[in-house]
Design a protein around this motif. Structure first.
Motif, PDB file in Angstrom:
ATOM      1  N   LYS A  75       4.226   2.376   2.124  1.00 19.30           N
ATOM      2  CA  LYS A  75       4.986   3.554   1.744  1.00 19.30           C
ATOM      3  C   LYS A  75       4.061   4.762   1.837  1.00 19.30           C
ATOM      4  O   LYS A  75       2.834   4.624   1.763  1.00 19.30           O
ATOM      5  CB  LYS A  75       5.552   3.410   0.328  1.00 19.30           C
ATOM      6  N   VAL A  76       4.661   5.947   1.990  1.00 20.71           N
ATOM      7  CA  VAL A  76       3.879   7.164   2.128  1.00 20.71           C
ATOM      8  C   VAL A  76       4.424   8.205   1.161  1.00 20.71           C
ATOM      9  O   VAL A  76       5.640   8.317   0.976  1.00 20.71           O
ATOM     10  CB  VAL A  76       3.947   7.715   3.565  1.00 20.71           C
ATOM     11  N   CYS A  77       3.515   8.942   0.544  1.00 20.58           N
ATOM     12  CA  CYS A  77       3.925  10.000  -0.385  1.00 20.58           C
ATOM     13  C   CYS A  77       3.072  11.237  -0.133  1.00 20.58           C
ATOM     14  O   CYS A  77       1.843  11.144  -0.045  1.00 20.58           O
ATOM     15  CB  CYS A  77       3.765   9.537  -1.828  1.00 20.58           C
ATOM     16  N   THR A  78       3.725  12.382   0.016  1.00 17.79           N
ATOM     17  CA  THR A  78       2.987  13.644   0.145  1.00 17.79           C
ATOM     18  C   THR A  78       3.220  14.474  -1.108  1.00 17.79           C
ATOM     19  O   THR A  78       4.255  14.365  -1.762  1.00 17.79           O
ATOM     20  CB  THR A  78       3.450  14.452   1.371  1.00 17.79           C
ATOM     21  N   PHE A  79       2.237  15.324  -1.426  1.00 15.35           N
ATOM     22  CA  PHE A  79       2.342  16.173  -2.611  1.00 15.35           C
ATOM     23  C   PHE A  79       2.845  17.562  -2.210  1.00 15.35           C
ATOM     24  O   PHE A  79       2.815  17.931  -1.023  1.00 15.35           O
ATOM     25  CB  PHE A  79       0.988  16.252  -3.304  1.00 15.35           C
ATOM     26  N   PRO A  80       3.289  18.331  -3.154  1.00 14.96           N
ATOM     27  CA  PRO A  80       3.759  19.691  -2.840  1.00 14.96           C
ATOM     28  C   PRO A  80       2.671  20.492  -2.127  1.00 14.96           C
ATOM     29  O   PRO A  80       1.476  20.232  -2.308  1.00 14.96           O
ATOM     30  CB  PRO A  80       4.070  20.286  -4.222  1.00 14.96           C
ATOM     31  N   GLU A  81       3.093  21.457  -1.342  1.00 14.31           N
ATOM     32  CA  GLU A  81       2.142  22.259  -0.570  1.00 14.31           C
ATOM     33  C   GLU A  81       1.105  22.900  -1.499  1.00 14.31           C
ATOM     34  O   GLU A  81       1.439  23.447  -2.544  1.00 14.31           O
ATOM     35  CB  GLU A  81       2.889  23.343   0.214  1.00 14.31           C
ATOM     36  N   GLY A  82      -0.142  22.795  -1.082  1.00 14.27           N
ATOM     37  CA  GLY A  82      -1.232  23.345  -1.876  1.00 14.27           C
ATOM     38  C   GLY A  82      -1.798  22.375  -2.893  1.00 14.27           C
ATOM     39  O   GLY A  82      -2.796  22.672  -3.554  1.00 14.27           O
ATOM     40  N   SER A 132      -3.451  10.992  11.044  1.00 14.82           N
ATOM     41  CA  SER A 132      -3.576  10.089   9.901  1.00 14.82           C
ATOM     42  C   SER A 132      -2.560   8.966   9.951  1.00 14.82           C
ATOM     43  O   SER A 132      -2.760   7.900   9.364  1.00 14.82           O
ATOM     44  CB  SER A 132      -3.397  10.879   8.596  1.00 14.82           C
ATOM     45  N   LEU A 133      -1.448   9.210  10.637  1.00 13.61           N
ATOM     46  CA  LEU A 133      -0.397   8.190  10.728  1.00 13.61           C
ATOM     47  C   LEU A 133      -0.872   6.941  11.465  1.00 13.61           C
ATOM     48  O   LEU A 133      -0.299   5.870  11.315  1.00 13.61           O
ATOM     49  CB  LEU A 133       0.841   8.765  11.434  1.00 13.61           C
ATOM     50  N   ARG A 134      -1.922   7.090  12.281  1.00 10.53           N
ATOM     51  CA  ARG A 134      -2.428   5.925  13.019  1.00 10.53           C
ATOM     52  C   ARG A 134      -2.939   4.849  12.065  1.00 10.53           C
ATOM     53  O   ARG A 134      -2.906   3.658  12.368  1.00 10.53           O
ATOM     54  CB  ARG A 134      -3.533   6.352  13.999  1.00 10.53           C
ATOM     55  N   GLY A 135      -3.425   5.276  10.903  1.00  9.67           N
ATOM     56  CA  GLY A 135      -3.876   4.312   9.906  1.00  9.67           C
ATOM     57  C   GLY A 135      -2.741   3.440   9.418  1.00  9.67           C
ATOM     58  O   GLY A 135      -2.945   2.269   9.070  1.00  9.67           O
ATOM     59  N   ILE A 136      -1.528   3.994   9.403  1.00 11.57           N
ATOM     60  CA  ILE A 136      -0.359   3.229   8.967  1.00 11.57           C
ATOM     61  C   ILE A 136      -0.108   2.068   9.921  1.00 11.57           C
ATOM     62  O   ILE A 136       0.231   0.961   9.497  1.00 11.57           O
ATOM     63  CB  ILE A 136       0.880   4.148   8.867  1.00 11.57           C
ATOM     64  N   SER A 140       7.862   8.482  -2.887  1.00  6.71           N
ATOM     65  CA  SER A 140       7.243   7.512  -1.967  1.00  6.71           C
ATOM     66  C   SER A 140       8.312   7.017  -0.998  1.00  6.71           C
ATOM     67  O   SER A 140       9.294   6.399  -1.405  1.00  6.71           O
ATOM     68  CB  SER A 140       6.642   6.344  -2.751  1.00  6.71           C
ATOM     69  N   LYS A 141       8.110   7.305   0.271  1.00  3.19           N
ATOM     70  CA  LYS A 141       9.096   6.954   1.292  1.00  3.19           C
ATOM     71  C   LYS A 141       8.607   5.779   2.126  1.00  3.19           C
ATOM     72  O   LYS A 141       7.406   5.609   2.337  1.00  3.19           O
ATOM     73  CB  LYS A 141       9.355   8.146   2.218  1.00  3.19           C
ATOM     74  N   ILE A 154       0.850  -1.190   0.000  1.00  2.85           N
ATOM     75  CA  ILE A 154       0.000   0.000   0.000  1.00  2.85           C
ATOM     76  C   ILE A 154       0.885   1.239   0.000  1.00  2.85           C
ATOM     77  O   ILE A 154       1.850   1.322   0.763  1.00  2.85           O
ATOM     78  CB  ILE A 154      -0.931   0.045   1.235  1.00  2.85           C
ATOM     79  N   THR A 155       0.527   2.200  -0.844  1.00  4.65           N
ATOM     80  CA  THR A 155       1.174   3.510  -0.814  1.00  4.65           C
ATOM     81  C   THR A 155       0.110   4.526  -0.441  1.00  4.65           C
ATOM     82  O   THR A 155      -0.860   4.728  -1.187  1.00  4.65           O
ATOM     83  CB  THR A 155       1.792   3.870  -2.179  1.00  4.65           C
ATOM     84  N   VAL A 156       0.284   5.161   0.723  1.00  5.13           N
ATOM     85  CA  VAL A 156      -0.694   6.127   1.222  1.00  5.13           C
ATOM     86  C   VAL A 156      -0.311   7.508   0.695  1.00  5.13           C
ATOM     87  O   VAL A 156       0.831   7.953   0.860  1.00  5.13           O
ATOM     88  CB  VAL A 156      -0.735   6.139   2.759  1.00  5.13           C
TER      89      VAL A 156
END
Length: 659
Positions: free
Chosen positions: A340-347, A325-329, A370-371, A311-313
Motif C-alpha cells: 500500500k502507498v500513502c502520501t502526506f499533505p503537500e509540504g 520511487s515507484l520502481r521500489g514498489i 493508504s491506497k 508493506i505500506t510505503v
C-alpha cells in the motif's frame, strides 16, 4: 572466558522459537513452526523450528542447528558473542574476564570492526551528553526536532566534535588499531609526503550529529551523520562506506527497534530518512523502518518479508522524483508481498506529520489514505498523461508491468480487473498485454520441486537403489535412533549365530532387555563395525559417552557442548522428516519410519539391514579377488558361500520383521 554454569543456564533458559521469532516471522505448523528462509530468497516456507527438540533446519540452504548456531549463522556472532546476546535477552548475569591486548589482536577482523563500531557509538553518545559543544550543538538539534531524552538514548544518537581528528586520537589511545578505524570508515587516512610513516588522519564525521545503524540483532554496523553548519561543499548526510560488516543494500535503519512491532502488527511502514523513523517511533508507531535515503533493494525487502507480508510505503507530499520511487514498489511485488502507498499533505513528510499530530490522528490518516498500489500508481501516472492517448497507453502498460511482477496468479487477475475499471480498458486487452510481456513461467517452481523430489525418491528396483548411499543412510538412522530413544529401555530379540545338530549355521533368537544405546553399541562392537562417515562416527562416540554418563539425557544440554558443525548435522538428522511433511512427499526408505512399529523393531531392523549391506559389500570384494583366474581360490569361495548363507538367514529374519 564464560563459565560452563552460565552457558548451561543460557541453554536451559533460551527458547529457540522466541529467539528466531525476533528475526523470522514464524507460523505454527503442527508441533513445529515454519517460516521463510532467512538465508535464501524463497517464497515458499522451508525453514522449520522445533520447540520440543530446540533445533531448527533450513531446507533451502541446508543449514541447521540450535539457538547458538542460528545466531552464529544469521548474525555472524562468535560463540561467546551468541551466548552474551542470549544472556542479555533473558537477563542472565554473565561473568567474563576483561580482554587483554593479546586477545584483542587475536580477534578476527569482523569482530574487531564490530568492536570499533561499538566503541565509536558509545564515544559519540558520550560527546553528546557530556561535552559543552555536544550539548550546545548536537543535543539542541535533536531537541529542536522534538526528540525526547528517552528517544535520543533509545536510538543511541550522538555527536562527533568538530575537530579534525578528535575521535581518531581517542580511539588510538584506547588501543584500537588505525587499520580497523579506516576499514569501518570512521577515520579517513591520507598519505603524508613529509612523513610517509605517519599518515594524516581525519574524522569522517567531524561536526555531525550521529545516527548509529544497527543490525536486526542490535549490533552497530555503521553510521549516518548529518552536518549542522551551512557548507555548500559538504553533503548534508554522510553514511559509513561499505565494509565487511556494513552493506547499505542489506540494511534497514530502525529494523532492530521495529522488528517485534512489525511482526505483531503484521505490517511495516517504510519511510525515507532517519528522523522519519525516530519521530514515528516516538509518537507510538513502532513498526517503521527506513532505507536510509538509498534506493530500495531486494535484500532490504527480504528483511521485512521475514517479519510480515505487508508493506505500506510512506511518501512526502511534495516528494521529488515520485515516479522513480515507484520502481521500489515493483521490487516489493516481485517478493510476493502486499503493498500500500500513502502520501502526506503537500509540504509535510512523515517526520513533520508525526511531530505535529497526535497518535490517534496519525493512525486515522494512515488508515484512510493508504491506497492499494494500483490505485496510487494509476492516479499518479494518469495525472502525468492527461488527455494524451499515447501517454495514457504508456501509463496502462506501466501499471500492467507492475502487475506482471506479482507471483500469485489469483492476485494478478484481481489487479487486472481493478486496473481495467480504473483506466477504462477492457480486461481482455490487459490480459493480452500481460502475456506479451513474457511473464515468467509459473511452472518453474513446480519443476524445481519435481527435480528435488526425484533426487530423494527411492524405488525398489536395483538400478535406483544403487544411486542411494545405503550405508550413509543407515549410519544416519543409527544416529537418529540414539538421539531420539538412546536412553529408553526396550525388550529386544537378539540373534545368536550357531551351528545346528546337522552342522548348518542358524540364527537363534534370544530375548534381552537393554537400553537402546547399549543394544546398538554392543551389536556394532560384536560385528566389529565402525561407522564409515567421519562426522557420524564422531557424533556416535560423543552420544554413547553422554548416554552412558547421563541417566537423564537432554538433547539441548548435549548440543551445547558440541562443535557447531556437529550441531548442524544433528539438527539436519532430527528435522529430516519435516522435509517430507513440508513438501507433502511420501518417502520410500530402506527402513520404515513409522514409529508405531516400535522402537525395538526399528533398532533391530536398522542393525540387520546394515549387517546385510556390509555382508553383500564384503562378498563383492571377495568375488573381485577371484576374477583373476590364477591360484587356488577354494578358501575364498568357501568364505563367499558362508556369507551367502548368512545373508539369506539375515534377510529371512529381516523380511519377517517387515511383515
Amino acid at each position: 572466558m564464560i563459565s560452563k554454569t552460565t552457558i548451561d543456564q543460557v541453554f536451559e533458559t533460551a527458547r529457540l522459537e522466541e529467539v528466531i521469532g525476533d528475526f523470522v516471522q514464524l507460523k505454527k505448523s503442527g508441533s513445529n513452526f515454519k517460516g521463510l528462509s532467512p538465508f535464501t530468497d524463497e517464497r515458499t516456507p522451508s525453514f522449520m523450528v522445533s520447540p520440543v527438540k530446540q533445533i531448527w533446519k533450513d531446507f533451502s540452504s541446508g543449514k541447521g542447528g540450535n539457538v547458538v548456531a542460528f545466531l552464529m549463522e544469521h548474525e555472524h556472532f562468535t560463540y561467546p558473542e551468541a551466548i552474551k546476546y542470549l544472556a542479555k535477552k533473558y537477563n542472565i548475569e554473565i561473568e567474563e574476564t576483561q580482554r587483554t591486548d593479546e586477545q584483542k589482536q587475536e580477534a578476527n577482523e569482523r569482530e574487531s570492526m564490530y568492536l570499533v563500531s561499538e566503541f565509536a557509538q558509545k564515544h559519540f553518545e558520550k560527546m553528546l551528553w557530556e561535552t559543552e559543544l555536544g550539548k550546545a550543538i548536537g543535543l539542541s538539534y535533536f531537541k529542536e526536532r522534538g526528540f525526547t531524552q528517552e528517544t535520543i538514548k533509545k536510538f543511541g544518537l550522538g555527536y562527533c566534535l568538530d575537530e579534525w581528528d578528535g575521535f581518531t586520537k581517542t580511539a588510538l589511545d584506547k588501543g584500537y588499531k588505525l587499520d580497523y578505524l579506516e576499514k569501518t570508515g570512521l577515520t579517513i587516512v591520507k598519505e603524508n609526503p613529509q612523513n610517509p610513516n605517519d599518515p594524516r588522519k581525519f574524522d569522517r564525521f567531524k561536526g555531525r550529529v550521529m545516527f548509529p545503524i544497527h543490525s536486526m540483532s542490535g549490533r552497530v554496523l555503521g553510521f549516518g551523520g548529518r552536518i549542522l553548519k551551512t557548507d555548500k561543499k559538504a553533503a548534508k548526510y554522510q553514511n559509513s562506506p561499505e565494509s565487511d560488516i556494513y552493506h547499505k543494500s542489506k540494511v534497514l535503519y530502525g529494523i532492530y527497534h521495529a522488528k517485534q512491532a512489525i511482526a505483531k502488527e503484521d505490517n511495516c511502514f517504510l519511510v525515507e530518512g532517519y528522523t522519519d523513523v525516530i519521530q514515528f517511533f516516538q509518537r507510538g508507531i513502532e513498526n517503521v523502518v527506513s532505507s536510509s535515503g538509498t534506493a530500495l533493494t531486494s535484500e532490504q525487502i527480504r528483511l521485512i518479508n521475514r517479519l510480515t507480508k505487508n508493506i505500506t510505503v510512506l511518501f512526502d507530499g511534495d516528494a521529488a522524483g515520485l515516479r522513480a520511487s515507484l520502481r521500489g514498489i515493483d521490487l516489493i511485488l516481485e517478493q510476493g508481498m502486499n503493498v500500500k502507498v500513502c502520501t502526506f499533505p503537500e509540504g509535510e513528510d512523515p517526520d513533520s506529520f508525526a511531530k505535529n499530530n497526535e497518535l490517534e490522528e496519525i493512525q486515522l490518516y494512515l488508515k484512510e489514505n493508504s491506497k492499494d498500489f494500483i490505485q496510487f500508481k494509476a492516479h499518479i501516472l494518469a495525472k502525468e498523461s492527461g488527455n494524451d492517448p499515447i501517454k495514457r497507453a504508456e501509463t496502462v502498460r506501466d501499471i500492467v508491468q507492475s502487475i506482471s511482477k506479482i507471483p500469485d496468479g489469483i492476485k494478478r487477475e484481481i489487479y487486472v480487473q481493478e486496473c481495467a475499471g480504473i483506466m477504462n480498458v477492457s480486461e481482455s486487452v490487459l490480459f493480452s498485454t500481460l502475456a506479451q510481456m513474457g511473464i515468467k513461467d509459473r511452472t518453474e517452481a513446480a519443476k524445481a520441486q519435481k527435480e528435488e523430489q526425484k533426487a530423494f525418491d527411492v524405488v525398489k528396483n536395483d538400478a535406483t537403489i544403487e544411486k542411494v548411499d545405503v550405508q550413509y543412510e543407515l549410519e544416519r538412522k543409527i544416529i537418529e535412533l540414539l538421539l531420539l530413544y538412546g536412553s529408553e529401555t526396550e525388550e529386544f530379540e537378539d540373534l545368536i549365530l550357531k551351528e545346528s545338530e546337522e552342522g548348518d549355521l542358524i540364527l537363534e533368537p534370544l530375548s534381552i532387555e537393554a537400553k537402546v544405546y547399549e543394544k546398538i553399541f554392543l551389536d556394532l562392537q560384536d560385528d566389529e563395525i565402525e561407522l564409515a562417515n567421519e562426522q557420524f562416527r564422531n557424533i556416535y562416540y560423543k552420544l554413547i559417552e553422554a548416554l552412558n554418563q547421563d541417566q537423564e539425557f537432554q538433547l539441548n544440554a548435549f548440543l551445547s557442548g558440541l562443535a557447531q558443525d556437529m550441531v548442524g548435522e544433528i539438527s539436519s538428522i532430527m528435522m529430516e522428516e519435516e522435509k517430507y511433511v513440508l513438501h507433502n512427499w511420501e518417502r520410500k526408505d530402506i527402513f520404515p519410519k513409522d514409529k508405531k512399529l516400535g522402537v525395538a523393531q526399528l533398532v533391530s531392523e536398522t542393525i540387520l539391514t546394515l549387517r546385510c549391506f556390509l555382508i553383500k559389500k564384503r562378498m563383492l570384494a571377495l568375488q573381485d579377488n577371484t576374477k583373476g583366474g590364477e591360484g587356488d581360490h577354494r578358501e575364498t569361495l568357501e568364505e563367499i558361500m558362508n556369507y551367502i548363507h548368512l545373508n539369506k538367514l539375515l534377510n529371512k529374519k529381516l523380511n519377517r520383521v517387515l511383515s
